[in-house]
Design a protein around this motif. Sequence first.
Motif, PDB file in Angstrom:
ATOM      1  N   VAL A  51       0.840  -1.201   0.000  1.00  0.00           N
ATOM      2  CA  VAL A  51       0.000   0.000   0.000  1.00  0.00           C
ATOM      3  C   VAL A  51       0.871   1.245   0.000  1.00  0.00           C
ATOM      4  O   VAL A  51       1.748   1.405   0.853  1.00  0.00           O
ATOM      5  N   ASP A  52       0.632   2.115  -0.952  1.00  0.00           N
ATOM      6  CA  ASP A  52       1.303   3.413  -1.010  1.00  0.00           C
ATOM      7  C   ASP A  52       0.820   4.261   0.168  1.00  0.00           C
ATOM      8  O   ASP A  52      -0.374   4.529   0.306  1.00  0.00           O
ATOM      9  N   VAL A  82      -3.322 -19.682   4.319  1.00  0.00           N
ATOM     10  CA  VAL A  82      -2.552 -18.961   3.303  1.00  0.00           C
ATOM     11  C   VAL A  82      -1.597 -18.008   4.006  1.00  0.00           C
ATOM     12  O   VAL A  82      -1.945 -17.360   4.993  1.00  0.00           O
ATOM     13  N   LYS A  83      -0.381 -17.920   3.503  1.00  0.00           N
ATOM     14  CA  LYS A  83       0.599 -17.031   4.102  1.00  0.00           C
ATOM     15  C   LYS A  83       0.458 -15.634   3.503  1.00  0.00           C
ATOM     16  O   LYS A  83       0.240 -15.491   2.307  1.00  0.00           O
ATOM     17  N   PHE A  84       0.607 -14.599   4.338  1.00  0.00           N
ATOM     18  CA  PHE A  84       0.416 -13.246   3.833  1.00  0.00           C
ATOM     19  C   PHE A  84       1.224 -12.228   4.620  1.00  0.00           C
ATOM     20  O   PHE A  84       1.733 -12.508   5.712  1.00  0.00           O
ATOM     21  N   ALA A  85       1.320 -11.041   4.036  1.00  0.00           N
ATOM     22  CA  ALA A  85       1.987  -9.917   4.690  1.00  0.00           C
ATOM     23  C   ALA A  85       1.452  -8.630   4.073  1.00  0.00           C
ATOM     24  O   ALA A  85       0.932  -8.626   2.958  1.00  0.00           O
ATOM     25  N   VAL A  86       1.596  -7.536   4.818  1.00  0.00           N
ATOM     26  CA  VAL A  86       1.213  -6.205   4.338  1.00  0.00           C
ATOM     27  C   VAL A  86       2.411  -5.285   4.464  1.00  0.00           C
ATOM     28  O   VAL A  86       3.080  -5.265   5.507  1.00  0.00           O
ATOM     29  N   ALA A 117      -3.426  -3.217  12.477  1.00  0.00           N
ATOM     30  CA  ALA A 117      -2.189  -2.546  12.042  1.00  0.00           C
ATOM     31  C   ALA A 117      -2.453  -1.679  10.820  1.00  0.00           C
ATOM     32  O   ALA A 117      -1.927  -0.566  10.708  1.00  0.00           O
ATOM     33  N   VAL A 118      -3.270  -2.181   9.895  1.00  0.00           N
ATOM     34  CA  VAL A 118      -3.603  -1.398   8.693  1.00  0.00           C
ATOM     35  C   VAL A 118      -4.363  -0.133   9.067  1.00  0.00           C
ATOM     36  O   VAL A 118      -4.135   0.941   8.485  1.00  0.00           O
ATOM     37  N   ALA A 150       1.481 -10.619  -5.465  1.00  0.00           N
ATOM     38  CA  ALA A 150       1.480  -9.322  -4.778  1.00  0.00           C
ATOM     39  C   ALA A 150       0.475  -8.389  -5.438  1.00  0.00           C
ATOM     40  O   ALA A 150       0.236  -8.463  -6.641  1.00  0.00           O
ATOM     41  N   ILE A 151      -0.101  -7.519  -4.633  1.00  0.00           N
ATOM     42  CA  ILE A 151      -0.912  -6.402  -5.121  1.00  0.00           C
ATOM     43  C   ILE A 151      -0.158  -5.126  -4.775  1.00  0.00           C
ATOM     44  O   ILE A 151       0.275  -4.950  -3.627  1.00  0.00           O
ATOM     45  N   LEU A 152       0.007  -4.253  -5.755  1.00  0.00           N
ATOM     46  CA  LEU A 152       0.679  -2.977  -5.515  1.00  0.00           C
ATOM     47  C   LEU A 152      -0.284  -1.851  -5.845  1.00  0.00           C
ATOM     48  O   LEU A 152      -0.778  -1.752  -6.966  1.00  0.00           O
TER      49      LEU A 152
END
Length: 430
Positions: A51-52, A82-86, A117-118, A150-152
């Motif tokens: 996330v910008d 599912v493994k993930f990160a932000v 956290a987001v 990834a999503i950008l």
Amino acid sequence: MALEFAVEVFQNEFLPEGAAEVNAILTVSATGDAGGGAAEPDADAAQVIIVDTSGSMRYPPAKLAAAKRATEAAIDALRDGVKFAVIAGTERAEMVYPALRLLSDASPQARVVAKRAVAKLQADGGTAMGQWLLLAQEVFRGHDSGPRHAILLTDGQNQHETPEQLTAVLDRVAGAFTGDCRGVGTDWQVAELRRISEALLGTVDIVAEPEGLAEDFRAMTATAMGKAVADVSLRLWTPEGAEVKFLKQASPGLLDLTDRRVEAAPRTGDYPTGAWSGAESRDYHLCVRVKPANVGERMLAGRVSLVGPGGDVLGQGRVLAVWTDDTALSTRMSPEVAHYTGQAELAEAIQEGLEARKSGDVETATARLGRAVRLAHESGNTGTAKLLAKVVEVQDPATGTVKLRARVADVDEMTLDTRSTVTKRVGKDR
């Protein structure tokens, strides 16, 4: 359940005497296993959301709020396990969740902590997308057993890196994971995000209004989570003396894979296609230059194999060349090749026309966008035709007679640009 793959080759193999160029459309289809069941998504999938959070995301305030909601929607779309990160991106890249540069297992509790956290994200600082991608690569490192996506999201331009620095990063991360890019608003550069999405074998699109982000993120995540097989390659063998002029994905979007070749054996190279789900089909345009033979001679101009991550051959097809003095045979063009050649020209005409319009070259812009209108009309690409009509006044689509509109909204111009590489499938869906 494993996927079943099939490779079909569409071409006119007949060449006139002296001809050396062989064109073919390769249709690769994935379905459920031979028992007829749907393929199960890969349990080892991994998702990183970038996330910008640069200063420009503060204005209007709804932009960052929408980005947070979209990220939360993507987190909710993750399956348990599912493994993930932000990641938050400014001129640096920082972990939002988890705190360490690792992936976390999705679970009800992990989702709650990640969304908290987001919610605390604030916008400040610059933009260096290469740093964001390098952190994503580090987070994915060690996760080699399943799809990595990834999503950008950004709203601005890559102001704190040079184009050369970004190129170096893209060379490093290509193949490490796939990714889709989204630009919110109209202050970002289409060409910049397209470079990133192409390196990641993904898509680029505009989300004009922040309110549309959540559904888009949810859909992208659901699609990524549906992938069943990762790291699939097209392996191409060509005869001695042959040269691969190009290999491009032609549908669902245009993507040049020519320079992504990795040598696998003598006269054999692998081209990445990314991850696949069941009930998915893609088309590729192959062009090979071979040594011309005599009339009546036949040649295997290429052997195409689909290769899985473990090296297993998942499907095969053959590209042929037959030299003839029968002009009725040699002048017959494959409908599939003709269609996608036109779709590639359509994208090129749109991008050149928009560039000319920006620079004030009315004559070139009118000619190229008029050509695009004609090509869209001829191929039945109604989606692109509608986008073109917001940039030009169409007087006659059959001849491509148009007039530039005096006023064009930035969002309409950028939407046409971003979606210029989305192709209409030949004969709809085969």
